[in-house]
Design a protein around this motif. Structure first.
Motif, PDB file in Angstrom:
ATOM      1  N   ILE A  84       0.837  -1.199   0.000  1.00  0.00           N
ATOM      2  CA  ILE A  84       0.000   0.000   0.000  1.00  0.00           C
ATOM      3  C   ILE A  84       0.877   1.256   0.000  1.00  0.00           C
ATOM      4  N   VAL A  91      -6.615   1.137  -2.231  1.00  0.00           N
ATOM      5  CA  VAL A  91      -7.739   0.703  -1.407  1.00  0.00           C
ATOM      6  C   VAL A  91      -8.781   1.822  -1.314  1.00  0.00           C
ATOM      7  N   PHE A 120      -9.180   0.472   6.585  1.00  0.00           N
ATOM      8  CA  PHE A 120      -8.763  -0.516   5.577  1.00  0.00           C
ATOM      9  C   PHE A 120      -9.816  -1.610   5.369  1.00  0.00           C
ATOM     10  N   GLU A 122     -11.873  -2.091   3.156  1.00  0.00           N
ATOM     11  CA  GLU A 122     -12.015  -2.578   1.772  1.00  0.00           C
ATOM     12  C   GLU A 122     -10.783  -3.320   1.282  1.00  0.00           C
ATOM     13  N   ASP A 123      -9.800  -3.516   2.152  1.00  0.00           N
ATOM     14  CA  ASP A 123      -8.621  -4.293   1.765  1.00  0.00           C
ATOM     15  C   ASP A 123      -8.756  -5.692   2.364  1.00  0.00           C
TER      16      ASP A 123
END
Ligand SMILES: CCCCCCCCCCCCCC(=O)SCCNC(=O)CCNC(=O)[C@H](O)C(C)(C)COP(=O)(O)OP(=O)(O)OC[C@H]1O[C@@H](n2cnc3c(N)ncnc32)[C@H](O)[C@@H]1OP(=O)(O)O
Ligand SMILES: Nc1ncnc2c1ncn2[C@@H]1O[C@H](COP(=O)(O)OP(=O)(O)OP(=O)(O)O)[C@@H](O)[C@H]1O
Ligand SMILES: O=C(O)CCC(=O)C(=O)O
Ligand SMILES: [Fe+2]
Ligand SMILES: [Mg+2]
Length: 333
Positions: A84, A91, A120, A122-123
């Motif tokens: 990331i 993300v 986070f 959505e990761d």
């Protein structure tokens, strides 16, 4: 099980079912070999916590479970964090925060160091942390069976740049949360490496979870303070402090009223931890207008407007959008 533990288990079992608090009468007091505690309000008996652990949380507002997350999982979270930072993974909704005073970086040369990833959810790789069965097993003791992951962070406390901006002021996490009831919220915070006083481990004021939500504001720090790092305005500096030193994989569960912070990182490494705030799906949103939380609401709304041009979203909706069900049913939040 020791005799003392057995006795505690019996007492707690009894108290769990009790509707009224128990008072020892003068006659029964003569036969009692212990003073009965009040009904436990901060945890449930799901067969996971020992009586000692429940009483410890009741008294102190936190509980450390050693070696709860595997080396393999932590190494995977670290790898994903690196991806990331290098922007190899994008993300949606992720907030990348950089320390106010830091120019030097890890993983991304010539950029300001990432001090924290927030949101986070959505990761899938990082969010695995929030759904780890061994974590949820403990979380359930505090939230009950319906569990929402409300707030996620990977904290990468940078080496201090000399201005002490790597400190996190003493605060109560509830300051940020427009939902209740308080006792059905818990944070899980896992050390991704050995954390010590040297690299800025968590510092807690044991027992402060029994108090109320205090007024928070930016502390008066000469070297500057990071955005939204509010601190308790008038916390008692004489209250006993506990430095929670932990090994990689150890996890601390703590109450959202527990006053805590972290000292500066006096090492050259970036001190990493991953955390999630959970709440019972049965919690409800509150309106923070007219309360001490008004200042954080307005700051968050300002950021939403500046960063995303979002104007019409209520503070509660921002949380409802981020929250994710991890166990049971999404009944309310
Ligand atoms: C929708 C938002 C939801 C948030 C929910 C929070 C709930 C929390 C619940 C938590 C519970 C647990 C408790 C907690 O965890 S409390 C701590 C929680 N902290 C945060 O949530 C911070 C979130 N971070 C951000 O919003 C952004 O990263 C900010 C706004 C900080 C930067 O934005 P952006 O990434 O776009 O950066 P930019 O490079 O374009 O700079 C823009 C401006 O900002 C200045 N700047 C940069 N870095 C910092 C800094 N570190 N300190 C102060 N200022 C800083 C910069 O100089 C510039 O100013 P100017 O030169 O224009 O004057
Ligand atoms: N004046 C202050 N107001 C609010 N919080 C503070 C203040 N001074 C320190 N803290 C917080 O108290 C916690 C522990 O502070 P402590 O003094 O132990 O660490 P430090 O100053 O970073 O390093 P050291 O261990 O060398 O003293 C940290 O969360 C820190 O941010
Ligand atoms: O990891 C830390 O330094 C503490 C962070 C913290 O308490 C928070 O972000 O709410
Ligand atoms: Fe916190
Ligand atoms: Mg100090």
């Amino acid at each position: 099980m020791s005799r003392a533990a057995e006795r505690l288990r019996t007492v707690i079992h009894h108290l769990d079912g009790a509707t009224a608090s128990i008072r020892a009468s003068p006659t029964s007091a003569q036969t009692l070999t212990y003073s009965p505690p009040q009904k436990l309000r901060y945890s449930f008996d799901t067969g996971i916590l020992t009586p000692e652990q429940r009483l410890f949380y009741e008294e102190n507002g936190f509980l450390v479970i050693k070696n709860l997350v595997s080396e393999t999982d932590i190494d995977r979270f670290r790898k994903e964090f690196e991806q990331i930072c290098q922007q190899k993974v994008k993300v949606p909704g992720l907030i990348v925060m950089r320390d106010v005073a830091i120019a030097k970086s890890e993983f991304v040369p010539d950029q300001r160091a990432v001090s924290k990833l927030q949101d986070f959810q959505e990761d899938p790789e990082l969010f695995r942390y929030c759904a780890l069965p061994q974590i949820l097993k403990y979380v359930e003791c505090f939230t009950g069976p319906n569990i929402m992951a409300m707030h996620t962070m990977l904290i990468n406390k940078p080496p201090d740049a000399g201005k002490k901006t790597s400190r996190h002021p003493m605060h109560q996490d509830l300051h940020y949360f427009p939902f209740r009831p308080t006792d059905r919220i818990v944070c899980a915070w896992t050390a991704m490496e050995r954390v010590t006083r040297q690299n800025g481990c968590l510092v807690v004021l044991p027992g402060t979870h029994k108090g109320t939500l205090k007024e928070h504001d930016y502390p008066d720090w000469e070297g500057g303070v990071n955005k939204m790092y509010h601190g308790v305005r008038d916390y008692d500096p004489n209250h006993p402090r506990l430095y929670v030193e932990m090994e990689k994989g150890d996890t601390v569960f703590f109450h959202p009223l527990l006053i805590h912070g972290s000292g500066m990182n006096q090492t050259q490494g970036f001190r990493k931890a991953i955390s999630c705030h959970y709440a019972s799906g049965d919690c409800y949103y509150i309106d923070v207008r007219g309360t001490t939380q008004e200042n954080i609401e307005s700051e968050v709304k300002d950021i939403a407007l500046k960063k995303y041009g979002v104007n019409e979203l209520a503070f509660q909706d921002m949380w409802a959008l981020r929250g994710r069900l991890v166990q049971g049913e999404r009944t309310s939040l």
